[in-house]
Scaffold this motif. Sequence first.
Motif, PDB file in Angstrom:
ATOM      1  N   HIS A   1       0.831  -1.204   0.000  1.00  0.00           N
ATOM      2  CA  HIS A   1       0.000   0.000   0.000  1.00  0.00           C
ATOM      3  C   HIS A   1       0.869   1.258   0.000  1.00  0.00           C
ATOM      4  CE1 HIS A   1      -3.446  -2.592   0.914  1.00  0.00           C
ATOM      5  NE2 HIS A   1      -4.223  -1.533   0.745  1.00  0.00           N
ATOM      6  N   LEU A   2       1.885   1.275   0.837  1.00  0.00           N
ATOM      7  CA  LEU A   2       2.729   2.462   0.920  1.00  0.00           C
ATOM      8  C   LEU A   2       3.521   2.669  -0.366  1.00  0.00           C
ATOM      9  CD1 LEU A   2       4.029   2.106   4.602  1.00  0.00           C
ATOM     10  CD2 LEU A   2       2.144   3.518   3.747  1.00  0.00           C
ATOM     11  N   ARG A   3       3.997   1.579  -0.949  1.00  0.00           N
ATOM     12  CA  ARG A   3       4.769   1.674  -2.191  1.00  0.00           C
ATOM     13  C   ARG A   3       3.917   2.238  -3.325  1.00  0.00           C
ATOM     14  NH1 ARG A   3       5.918  -3.365  -2.712  1.00  0.00           N
ATOM     15  NH2 ARG A   3       7.744  -3.246  -1.348  1.00  0.00           N
ATOM     16  N   ALA A   4       2.652   1.872  -3.330  1.00  0.00           N
ATOM     17  CA  ALA A   4       1.746   2.349  -4.384  1.00  0.00           C
ATOM     18  C   ALA A   4       1.171   3.730  -4.077  1.00  0.00           C
ATOM     19  CB  ALA A   4       0.611   1.345  -4.577  1.00  0.00           C
ATOM     20  N   GLY A   5       1.532   4.296  -2.937  1.00  0.00           N
ATOM     21  CA  GLY A   5       1.024   5.611  -2.581  1.00  0.00           C
ATOM     22  C   GLY A   5      -0.409   5.591  -2.085  1.00  0.00           C
ATOM     23  N   ARG A   6      -0.879   4.407  -1.667  1.00  0.00           N
ATOM     24  CA  ARG A   6      -2.239   4.295  -1.160  1.00  0.00           C
ATOM     25  C   ARG A   6      -2.230   4.334   0.361  1.00  0.00           C
ATOM     26  NH1 ARG A   6      -2.091  -0.311  -4.552  1.00  0.00           N
ATOM     27  NH2 ARG A   6      -2.232  -1.615  -2.669  1.00  0.00           N
ATOM     28  N   ARG A   7      -3.259   4.963   0.934  1.00  0.00           N
ATOM     29  CA  ARG A   7      -3.370   4.940   2.384  1.00  0.00           C
ATOM     30  C   ARG A   7      -3.804   3.544   2.823  1.00  0.00           C
ATOM     31  NH1 ARG A   7      -8.565   5.357   4.264  1.00  0.00           N
ATOM     32  NH2 ARG A   7      -7.816   6.162   6.249  1.00  0.00           N
ATOM     33  N   VAL A   8      -3.386   3.153   3.998  1.00  0.00           N
ATOM     34  CA  VAL A   8      -3.786   1.857   4.540  1.00  0.00           C
ATOM     35  C   VAL A   8      -5.222   1.987   5.040  1.00  0.00           C
ATOM     36  CG1 VAL A   8      -3.292   0.062   6.235  1.00  0.00           C
ATOM     37  CG2 VAL A   8      -1.412   1.364   5.194  1.00  0.00           C
ATOM     38  N   PRO A   9      -6.169   1.219   4.480  1.00  0.00           N
ATOM     39  CA  PRO A   9      -7.578   1.379   4.865  1.00  0.00           C
ATOM     40  C   PRO A   9      -7.836   0.932   6.295  1.00  0.00           C
ATOM     41  CG  PRO A   9      -7.328  -0.501   3.404  1.00  0.00           C
ATOM     42  CD  PRO A   9      -6.007   0.183   3.436  1.00  0.00           C
ATOM     43  N   GLY A  10      -8.855   1.541   6.899  1.00  0.00           N
ATOM     44  CA  GLY A  10      -9.254   1.142   8.244  1.00  0.00           C
ATOM     45  C   GLY A  10      -8.485   1.808   9.362  1.00  0.00           C
ATOM     46  N   LEU A  11      -7.660   2.797   9.031  1.00  0.00           N
ATOM     47  CA  LEU A  11      -6.847   3.453  10.056  1.00  0.00           C
ATOM     48  C   LEU A  11      -7.064   4.965  10.026  1.00  0.00           C
ATOM     49  CD1 LEU A  11      -3.430   1.585   9.650  1.00  0.00           C
ATOM     50  CD2 LEU A  11      -5.296   1.057  11.226  1.00  0.00           C
ATOM     51  N   GLY A  12      -7.109   5.561  11.225  1.00  0.00           N
ATOM     52  CA  GLY A  12      -7.196   7.009  11.341  1.00  0.00           C
ATOM     53  C   GLY A  12      -8.608   7.537  11.154  1.00  0.00           C
ATOM     54  N   HIS A  13      -8.884   8.641  11.834  1.00  0.00           N
ATOM     55  CA  HIS A  13     -10.170   9.326  11.679  1.00  0.00           C
ATOM     56  C   HIS A  13      -9.960  10.779  12.090  1.00  0.00           C
ATOM     57  CE1 HIS A  13     -14.391  10.359  11.849  1.00  0.00           C
ATOM     58  NE2 HIS A  13     -14.718   9.162  11.401  1.00  0.00           N
TER      59      HIS A  13
END
Length: 438
Positions: free
Chosen positions: A307-319
Amino acid sequence: MTDRAAPDDNSGATAPRRLSTRETAERLGVKPETVYAYVSRGQLSSTRVPGGRGSTFDAAEVDALARRTSRREPPPAPGDLVFRTGVTLIENDRYYFRGVDATELAREYAYEEVAEWLWTGELHPGVRFTAPDEALAAARVAVDALPAHSSPTDRLRVAVIAAASADPFRFDLSRETVLAGARSLVPTLVGALPPAAGGTGERSEEPEGREAGLARQLWSKLTARPADEPFVTALDGALALLIDHDLAASTLAARVAASAHAHPYAVVSAGLGVLEGPLHGAASGLAHRMLAEVLERGSAVPVVADHLRAGRRVPGLGHRLYRTGDPRAQALFALLARVPQAAGALAAAHDVIATTARHVPLPANVDLALAVLSVSSGMAAEAGETVFAVSRTAGWIAHALEEYEERPLRMRPSGQYCGPRPPQPLPAADGLSRRSAP
């Protein structure tokens, strides 16, 4: 009946003065219907008249409310759209339904009981919602006519429209009629959904079906696995936790519809339309797929790295509304910790949290907790979105009840035009106007 209580013969004291609904409305300068809206928002308490149909109100409490509502509130900051609401408060990393901790409500009461609390400010232990036969039949016919690849949200939107067509009283926006429609709409949505793939292939009409609690009814629509009591309890908790969350995007859309005095079914349709957006309702599906991959690969490290390599946020974390963690996730994790079959998915979720914390500390949000529920119970990736939509229907209705009491069509922002300045030449196709072309 008199409005003034008789003195207590033993103490000589006089009981607090009670006001009738009419007297309360006059003292507050509102309609009688608005008095009951104050009760439902938790701003005023009432006592039923013994053997009668009306209610009485404490005069001192009414006077205090009159003083509060007569104060001139500071205007919102320029560009802000602010709503007065007594439904949900988010404060200090907690959230509250009518002033009561929402996670405690979800831990102690079933979804239907929490929904009633949200709508009325009153607790009705053991309440069950039942779908009317005509509405349920219409919704099932409409849903069954959809293509097999239709999403759960597609089915829910169609079911809402079909249920509306079966309700001749849908344009009656009086409080009691709206509440009656809400109590029938939610189970109609659940009952219209087809059984989960691999299930019995038939919709149950036995007491275990339509007369059971809403969570148990929904269970068979989400997974083919038998209804396990700890799992159903966790699903019920998820439904109760997700009922409302202040003015999320879908709730704002619902209030705009209610401001135009759209009927409750149209209000729910507006909410569902926004919920289907990838930035709102689809987040739990992304978390489900990520969690399933973590279980398949045996570790969160490569999955998070991808996810990080592709520049995507990790789903299900943070609000963005919570600094120390989403209380809905914490409450649902606690319920899932009591389910033995959820242990693997729960461990995988904690692995994701710990692995991501090496890069940036982000606590779990409710989408990750929903993913634990859906992955461990054999549900499809879209199950979390279905749970969210069914649950939030009650919240949209609660906000509609508030909005119906406000000045209609009050949400009319002005557009800031940024197009070409007039006058501009009339557009023409191929150099000829339509009227002059041969």
